[in-house]
Write an enzyme that holds these catalytic residues in place. Structure first.
Site, PDB file in Angstrom:
ATOM      1  NE  ARG A 109     -60.758 -49.637  38.297  1.00 59.68           N
ATOM      2  CZ  ARG A 109     -61.054 -48.649  37.884  1.00 59.68           C
ATOM      3  NH1 ARG A 109     -62.504 -48.711  37.081  1.00 59.68           N
ATOM      4  NH2 ARG A 109     -60.364 -48.043  37.587  1.00 59.68           N
ATOM      5  CD  GLU A 166     -55.875 -46.010  35.328  1.00 58.34           C
ATOM      6  OE1 GLU A 166     -57.160 -46.783  34.736  1.00 58.34           O
ATOM      7  OE2 GLU A 166     -55.383 -44.990  34.880  1.00 58.34           O
ATOM      8  CG  HIS A 209     -65.936 -46.613  40.646  1.00 64.26           C
ATOM      9  ND1 HIS A 209     -65.657 -44.912  40.553  1.00 64.26           N
ATOM     10  CD2 HIS A 209     -64.645 -46.618  39.442  1.00 64.26           C
ATOM     11  CE1 HIS A 209     -64.901 -44.315  39.773  1.00 64.26           C
ATOM     12  NE2 HIS A 209     -64.612 -45.366  38.864  1.00 64.26           N
ATOM     13  CD1 TRP A 262     -68.176 -35.895  39.485  1.00 62.79           C
ATOM     14  CD2 TRP A 262     -66.284 -35.685  40.916  1.00 62.79           C
ATOM     15  NE1 TRP A 262     -68.379 -34.857  40.665  1.00 62.79           N
ATOM     16  CE2 TRP A 262     -67.702 -34.682  41.095  1.00 62.79           C
ATOM     17  CE3 TRP A 262     -65.368 -35.702  41.674  1.00 62.79           C
ATOM     18  CZ2 TRP A 262     -68.200 -33.971  41.807  1.00 62.79           C
ATOM     19  CZ3 TRP A 262     -65.854 -34.433  42.954  1.00 62.79           C
ATOM     20  CH2 TRP A 262     -66.738 -33.740  42.748  1.00 62.79           C
TER      21      TRP A 262
END
Length: 561
Positions: free
Chosen positions: A307, A128, A368, A59
């Site tokens: 994040r 990122e 997550h 995933w």
């Protein structure tokens, strides 16, 4: 004192198999460990909960972080990782990650992984959140995990007939077996696992797999929460089994809530659709429901802030606007680019009637990644002799309070190989002999599958995105009220079987998570306390939890490194 059972209620093993090493899990860490061990010890057994290709790695959308560009460096990668970890990383573990990571990524290519290339034929690199350089290797645009899993599974399938390796699919590991306890009454060394196999033939039902060492690579705890990007198999099996066996778990309170998960309403449960950080890495904006871009006023890196910063900013903006989501806007990046760079995300959003190229995407934070886990050293050794952990189930010290984007896959690669090599060396010297398991003293536990939603509600409202003493204390009371003797309770519909075993693991993990989140009276990384909103230098320590001989939950402050 909170008490947890030292074993699951289960039938006695009806069959036994033996190997030198038992590897549990078939994500990037489990597959890497098994493939490395196959060349180093006589016999390896790989146990996986679903099919071989069903691990969490499939995933992963974003990519693998490694300093591969000539203008990048391991030192720069280390600096970004330490910043994201908010002062709780083990610098030695991070140095191992960033210096060995590039070689492990190149090995993936030799194992058959096909990554995206740039115009010059080199590995294409992107950026990122939290990274100050383009160092994210990706495949299929946004299908990196699926490609890595495909390549590693293909390698394993190629040696299926090798007598030195056996794979047992559709097997839920119940407990880590331990040998005779020491003088202090604590369990002895790990010497195998009990497992339940759903299938046909001699490997049906509950059995025992004995080994000189056990490697846990079982993934995370996502299903502890009502909503998560994790697959349904992520039921905290490894962390709960390690705890019951006598190993220490650490940094359990640090849970990463991904900022941009597709919002489909409050009633949607289970695995949710992730909209990768890479979309923001390519320039997408976050807007509130009035169309205002808000991240530039929150952090110098705007949408590419770590994040936890982005997730908390979203929650704050939602509170200001009275909305239950914000919006991700990638339309300005161009339809052709978006379809080519993010084909998987584009197609998944279309399934819900959302076109990434023409629509703004409703998003909100959801669980997550778990930065904590089974405490290990730089060789993957847990605090219980013979038990190793790698991947998300492990607490290596790399992530600290918050994982830097795309560090998880490379962590699995690096520390799985280190664990495999350490085990092989110890097997060769006789340091890891075969031991006989003994039954651990104390009661067993079984939580009815029907209690799962109750557990998830407590975890989501207590140790969720925003935490308070009141919310955590309430969650503790709710979790303590859950019956853990369902197999003996009159009138309760429950029996020792997969759904109940998983729910018991979720309950134990949620109990430890809530307890440690209540103890840490500060905010740091993936742990945000609205009543203690700033970091406190006194809390630059790791909280490590373990069970006493009689199952009492004990949590202690441990220095970093």
């Amino acid at each position: 004192m909170t008490r947890l059972a030292r074993r699951l209620a289960a039938p006695a093993p009806g069959w036994t198999t033996e190997a030198d090493v038992v590897v549990v899990g078939s994500g990037i860490a489990g597959l890497s460990a098994a493939l490395e061990l196959r060349n180093r010890v006589p016999r390896v057994l790989l146990v996986t909960k679903g099919a071989l290709a069903s691990g969490s790695t499939v995933w992963a959308q974003g990519g693998v972080a490694a300093a591969l560009h000539p203008e990048d460096s391991p030192a720069a990668h280390l600096a970004d990782t330490l910043v994201a970890g908010a002062g709780l990383c083990d610098p030695r573990a991070v140095e191992v990650l960033v210096t060995e990571g590039p070689a492990r990524v190149r090995e993936l290519v030799t194992r058959g992984a096909v990554f995206d290339l740039d115009a010059a034929g080199d590995l294409a690199l992107t950026r990122e959140g939290g990274h100050h350089a383009d160092r994210i290797v990706h495949a299929g645009g946004d299908a990196t995990g699926a490609e890595i899993s495909r390549a590693l599974v293909a390698q394993l399938e190629a040696v299926r007939t090798d007598p030195g390796i056996e794979v047992i699919e559709h097997a839920l590991v119940l407990d880590v077996l331990t040998s005779a306890p020491g003088p202090d009454g604590r369990p002895g060394a790990a010497c195998g696992v009990t497992l339940h196999v759903i299938g046909e033939g001699s490997r049906d039902g509950v059995g025992a797999a004995l080994g000189r060492a056990v490697v846990l690579a079982t993934g995370g705890i996502g299903q502890v929460f009502r909503s998560s990007t994790n697959p349904v198999q992520a039921t905290a099996d490894g962390i709960a089994a390690a705890l019951r066996a006598g190993a220490r778990v650490g940094d359990v309170e640090f849970v990463q809530f991904h900022p941009t998960v597709l919002w489909l309403g409050s009633g949607v449960l289970g695995q949710l659709t992730l909209v990768s950080e890479a979309v923001r890495g390519e320039g997408a904006y976050l807007l509130d429901t009035d169309g205002v871009r808000f991240m530039p006023g929150v952090h110098p890196m705007a949408e590419l802030a770590p994040r936890d910063v982005v997730a908390h900013a979203i929650v704050g903006r939602m509170a200001q606007t009275g909305a239950d989501h914000v919006l991700l806007d990638a339309r300005h990046l161009g339809a052709d680019f978006l379809r080519a760079r993010f084909p998987t995300i584009h197609d998944r959003l279309l399934e819900h009637g959302i076109d990434l190229t023409t629509d703004v995407v409703p998003v909100a934070p959801a669980q997550h990644y778990h930065s904590g886990g089974v405490v290990t050293d730089l060789s993957g050794r847990s605090t219980l002799s013979g038990l190793y952990a790698a991947g998300e189930v492990a607490c290596t010290g790399v992530h600290g309070a918050n994982r830097l984007a795309s560090n998880s896959l490379v962590e699995g690669l690096v520390f799985a190989q280190r664990a495999a090599r350490d085990i092989a060396s110890r097997v060769a010297t006789g340091e890891l002999p075969h031991r006989d398991p003994v039954e651990r003293p104390g009661g067993d536990a079984l939580v009815a599958a029907a209690a799962r939603s109750r557990i998830q509600r407590a975890a989501s409202s207590g140790p969720g995105v925003v935490r308070t003493a009141e919310g955590l204390a309430t969650a503790q009371v709710e979790l303590a009220a859950v019956r853990t003797d369902a197999h003996r309770a009159a009138g309760v519909v429950a029996a020792p079987q997969s759904a109940e075993w998983e729910t018991t693991n979720l309950h134990q993990a949620a109990t430890v998570l809530t307890a440690t989140a209540l103890l840490r009276t500060e905010s740091r990384g993936g742990h945000f306390r609205a009543d203690f909103p700033v970091p406190d230098e006194a809390w630059r320590v790791r909280l490590e939890s373990s069970l006493t001989a009689d199952g009492g939950l004990r949590t202690e402050r441990a220095p970093l490194g």
